[in-house]
Write a protein that holds these residues in place. Structure first.
Motif, mmCIF file in Angstrom:
data_model
loop_
_atom_site.group_PDB
_atom_site.id
_atom_site.type_symbol
_atom_site.label_atom_id
_atom_site.label_comp_id
_atom_site.label_asym_id
_atom_site.label_seq_id
_atom_site.Cartn_x
_atom_site.Cartn_y
_atom_site.Cartn_z
ATOM 1 N N LYS A 24 0.906 -1.129 0.126
ATOM 2 C CA LYS A 24 -0.100 0.000 0.080
ATOM 3 C C LYS A 24 0.854 1.339 0.001
ATOM 4 O O LYS A 24 0.609 2.157 -0.865
ATOM 5 C CB LYS A 24 -0.969 -0.175 1.003
ATOM 6 N N PHE A 25 1.959 1.244 0.769
ATOM 7 C CA PHE A 25 2.755 2.457 0.921
ATOM 8 C C PHE A 25 3.614 2.497 -0.355
ATOM 9 O O PHE A 25 3.746 3.614 -0.802
ATOM 10 C CB PHE A 25 3.650 2.402 2.201
ATOM 11 N N SER A 27 2.836 1.667 -3.387
ATOM 12 C CA SER A 27 2.100 2.081 -4.627
ATOM 13 C C SER A 27 1.705 3.572 -4.094
ATOM 14 O O SER A 27 1.808 4.376 -5.119
ATOM 15 C CB SER A 27 0.604 1.373 -4.392
ATOM 16 N N TYR A 28 1.783 3.988 -3.170
ATOM 17 C CA TYR A 28 1.218 5.470 -2.748
ATOM 18 C C TYR A 28 2.414 6.292 -3.247
ATOM 19 O O TYR A 28 2.454 7.304 -3.995
ATOM 20 C CB TYR A 28 1.156 5.506 -1.251
ATOM 21 N N TYR A 29 3.441 5.735 -2.655
ATOM 22 C CA TYR A 29 4.889 6.731 -2.982
ATOM 23 C C TYR A 29 5.039 6.760 -4.710
ATOM 24 O O TYR A 29 5.749 7.571 -5.102
ATOM 25 C CB TYR A 29 5.888 6.477 -2.134
ATOM 26 N N GLU A 31 2.898 6.453 -7.021
ATOM 27 C CA GLU A 31 2.158 7.326 -7.629
ATOM 28 C C GLU A 31 2.455 8.860 -7.422
ATOM 29 O O GLU A 31 2.451 9.723 -8.411
ATOM 30 C CB GLU A 31 0.643 7.304 -6.959
ATOM 31 N N ILE A 32 2.980 9.106 -6.301
ATOM 32 C CA ILE A 32 3.613 10.535 -5.783
ATOM 33 C C ILE A 32 4.753 10.890 -7.030
ATOM 34 O O ILE A 32 4.826 11.828 -7.423
ATOM 35 C CB ILE A 32 3.888 10.840 -4.613
#
Length: 199
Positions: A24-25, A27-29, A31-32
Motif C-alpha cells: 500500500k505504501f 504504491s502510494y509513493y 504514484e507521488i
C-alpha cells in the motif's frame, strides 16, 4: 538513484510491516513520484521532493507503532469492561464447566468406589455372620452352618471386590491423569490465545 531502486530501498526499510501494508505504501509513493514526473520534474528531482527512503520509513513506522499501541490499549480496556459486564454470563458458564468436569471425575471413579463399598460391606457381613454362627451353634446347629456358609460367601465376595477395586483403581488413575492432562492442555491453549490477543 532510479525510481525502482528508491522504491526497493523504501520497501526494505519497511520490512517490519506486513506485506499488504508495505505494498500500500509503495504504491502510494510510486504514484507521488509519477505525478511529479508528469508535471515536468526529472526522476532525480521527483525523488528529492518525496524525501529519502530512510526518513519516510521512519515516519511511517512511528505512525504505525503509535496507532497499534493506541489500538491495543483501547482493546485491553474494552476487553476488561466486557469481562466485568459479562461476569453473570461467563461466570455461570465457567461454573457449569467446572461442575461438568467434576461430574466427569465422579463418573470415572464411580465403579472403583462402588466395588470398594461392596468389598467393605461384604467383609462386615462376613464378620457378623461368623460371630453370629458361634452364638447359633449351641441353639440351632443347622442355622449356624447356614450362617457360616453366608459368612464364607460374603468373605469371598469381599476379597473379589477388593481385588476388583485395586485393579480398577489402577486403571482409572491412568484415565484420570489423561483426562486431567487434556483439560490442562485445553485451558493452557485458551490462556495462551487470550494473551496473544491482548498483545
Amino acid at each position: 538513484m532510479t525510481k525502482s531502486a528508491y522504491l526497493n530501498e523504501l520497501e526494505d526499510k519497511l520490512n517490519t510491516l506486513n506485506r499488504s501494508e508495505r505494498k500500500k505504501f509503495i504504491s502510494y509513493y510510486e504514484e507521488i513520484i509519477e505525478d511529479y514526473i508528469e508535471n515536468g520534474c526529472s526522476e532525480e528531482l521527483a525523488l528529492e521532493r518525496v524525501g529519502s527512503p530512510q526518513s519516510i520509513a521512519t515516519d511511517l513506522l512511528r505512525q504505525e507503532n503509535g496507532i497499534n499501541k493506541n489500538f491495543k490499549s483501547t482493546t485491553k480496556v474494552w476487553i476488561a469492561i466486557l469481562l466485568i459486564l459479562g461476569l453473570p454470563l461467563w461466570g455461570s458458564l465457567l461454573l457449569a464447566g467446572i461442575l461438568l468436569i467434576l461430574s466427569a471425575y465422579i463418573i470415572i471413579w464411580c465403579l472403583p468406589f462402588i466395588m470398594g463399598a461392596i468389598s467393605f460391606s461384604s467383609f462386615i457381613i462376613a464378620m457378623v455372620s461368623v460371630m453370629g454362627g458361634f452364638i447359633l451353634l449351641i441353639q440351632n446347629p443347622a442355622l449356624a452352618i447356614v450362617q457360616y456358609g453366608l459368612g464364607i460367601a460374603s468373605l469371598g465376595i469381599a476379597m473379589l471386590s477388593a481385588m476388583g477395586t485395586y485393579y480398577f483403581s489402577k486403571k482409572f488413575i491412568g484415565v484420570t491423569k489423561k483426562f486431567t492432562k487434556h483439560i490442562a492442555a485445553f485451558f493452557k491453549s485458551m490462556l495462551k490465545n487470550g494473551r496473544e490477543e491482548l498483545k
